[in-house]
Write an enzyme that holds these catalytic residues in place. Structure first.
Site, PDB file in Angstrom:
ATOM      1  N   HIS A 108       0.852  -1.199   0.000  1.00  0.00           N
ATOM      2  CA  HIS A 108       0.000   0.000   0.000  1.00  0.00           C
ATOM      3  C   HIS A 108       0.887   1.249   0.000  1.00  0.00           C
ATOM      4  O   HIS A 108       1.847   1.326   0.773  1.00  0.00           O
ATOM      5  CB  HIS A 108      -0.930  -0.002   1.221  1.00  0.00           C
ATOM      6  CG  HIS A 108      -1.890   1.133   1.203  1.00  0.00           C
ATOM      7  ND1 HIS A 108      -3.023   1.140   0.409  1.00  0.00           N
ATOM      8  CD2 HIS A 108      -1.868   2.333   1.845  1.00  0.00           C
ATOM      9  CE1 HIS A 108      -3.667   2.288   0.584  1.00  0.00           C
ATOM     10  NE2 HIS A 108      -2.978   3.034   1.438  1.00  0.00           N
ATOM     11  N   ALA A 172      10.575   3.582  -3.402  1.00  0.00           N
ATOM     12  CA  ALA A 172      10.645   2.944  -2.073  1.00  0.00           C
ATOM     13  C   ALA A 172       9.954   1.576  -2.101  1.00  0.00           C
ATOM     14  O   ALA A 172      10.440   0.604  -1.518  1.00  0.00           O
ATOM     15  CB  ALA A 172       9.994   3.848  -1.028  1.00  0.00           C
TER      16      ALA A 172
HETATM   17  C1  GAR Z   1       1.550   0.727  -6.135  1.00  0.00           C
HETATM   18  O1  GAR Z   1       1.897   2.042  -5.797  1.00  0.00           O
HETATM   19  C2  GAR Z   1       0.798   0.077  -4.993  1.00  0.00           C
HETATM   20  O2  GAR Z   1       1.228   0.492  -3.728  1.00  0.00           O
HETATM   21  C3  GAR Z   1      -0.607   0.564  -5.254  1.00  0.00           C
HETATM   22  O3  GAR Z   1      -0.748   0.468  -6.648  1.00  0.00           O
HETATM   23  C4  GAR Z   1       0.514   0.718  -7.255  1.00  0.00           C
HETATM   24  C5  GAR Z   1       0.790  -0.358  -8.275  1.00  0.00           C
HETATM   25  O4  GAR Z   1       1.863  -0.009  -9.083  1.00  0.00           O
HETATM   26  N1  GAR Z   1      -1.571  -0.219  -4.564  1.00  0.00           N
HETATM   27  C6  GAR Z   1      -2.654   0.303  -3.997  1.00  0.00           C
HETATM   28  O5  GAR Z   1      -2.937   1.476  -4.051  1.00  0.00           O
HETATM   29  C7  GAR Z   1      -3.536  -0.710  -3.286  1.00  0.00           C
HETATM   30  N2  GAR Z   1      -4.441  -0.042  -2.413  1.00  0.00           N
HETATM   31  P1  GAR Z   1       2.500  -1.073 -10.073  1.00  0.00           P
HETATM   32  O6  GAR Z   1       1.346  -1.675 -10.880  1.00  0.00           O
HETATM   33  O7  GAR Z   1       3.438  -0.286 -10.929  1.00  0.00           O
HETATM   34  O8  GAR Z   1       3.193  -2.111  -9.240  1.00  0.00           O
END
Ligand code: GAR
Length: 190
Positions: A108, A172
């Site tokens: 998250h 991060a």
């Molecule tokens: C990430 O920032 C993750 O923390 C967030 O979605 C993004 C996915 O990025 N998740 C949430 O907000 C869940 N509540 P990615 O597809 O590039 O890994």
């Protein structure tokens, strides 16, 4: 440990995990498949590029019992020991969470318990906090509330924009998630 990844978006955290796996950071654990509710998502492309099964399971709605059962049975076929939610943007049903009891972790983009739910980076930026970050936690049926495993802080400077904070939080996350999965693979956090 058999690891599967669920995601809906770009897949940059999935890529970071797969890179860690390729560099043998995950010990004898194996990433065996990626599942998505979005057919043309970046995460499906990441799976294809690396050559591991990328499975599109169709839409996921936790109140649709048929869909829920389908997702549970398809994922169970892979017999995962760890289910990693890496940008999976759907809320899982209680039944799903119980089916993979104590095996699901979520990434998250905030320092929980602050800024739960959607657009967490924007929520933190708008609130004017000086430190935000990211969290990996065990998934329970209450949204973004399970036991915290690890967190990484990110400073918000006066010169930062939403875009620059977003980039810092993602950087991060790309360090935090592989580190946590590696520690779980070694038997920590259980
Ligand atoms: C990430 O920032 C993750 O923390 C967030 O979605 C993004 C996915 O990025 N998740 C949430 O907000 C869940 N509540 P990615 O597809 O590039 O890994």
């Amino acid at each position: 440990m058999r690891i599967i990844i669920l995601g809906s978006g770009r897949g940059s955290n999935c890529k970071a995990l797969l890179d860690a796996y390729e560099s043998r950071m995950l010990g004898s654990s194996e990433i065996i498949a990626v599942f998505s509710d979005v057919s043309k998502s970046g995460i499906m492309e990441v799976a294809r590029t690396v050559g591991i099964p990328g499975v599109y399971l169709g839409h996921y709605n936790p109140t649709n019992l048929k869909q829920d059962d389908y997702w549970i049975s398809e994922i169970k076929e892979f017999q995962p020991d760890l289910v990693v939610l890496a940008g999976f943007m759907r809320i899982l049903s209680r039944k799903f969470i119980q089916a993979f009891d104590s095996k699901i972790i979520n990434l998250h983009p905030s320092l929980l318990p602050s800024f739960r739910g959607l657009n967490a980076i924007q929520q933190a930026f708008d609130a004017g906090v000086k430190i935000t970050g990211c969290t990996v936690h065990w998934v329970t049926s209450e949204l973004d509330c399970g036991k915290i495993i690890a967190q990484a802080p990110v400073r918000i400077m006066p010169s930062d924009t939403l875009e620059s904070v977003t980039a810092k939080v993602h950087a991060a996350e790309h360090m935090l998630l592989p580190g946590v999965v590696s520690e779980i693979s070694e038997g920590f956090h259980r």
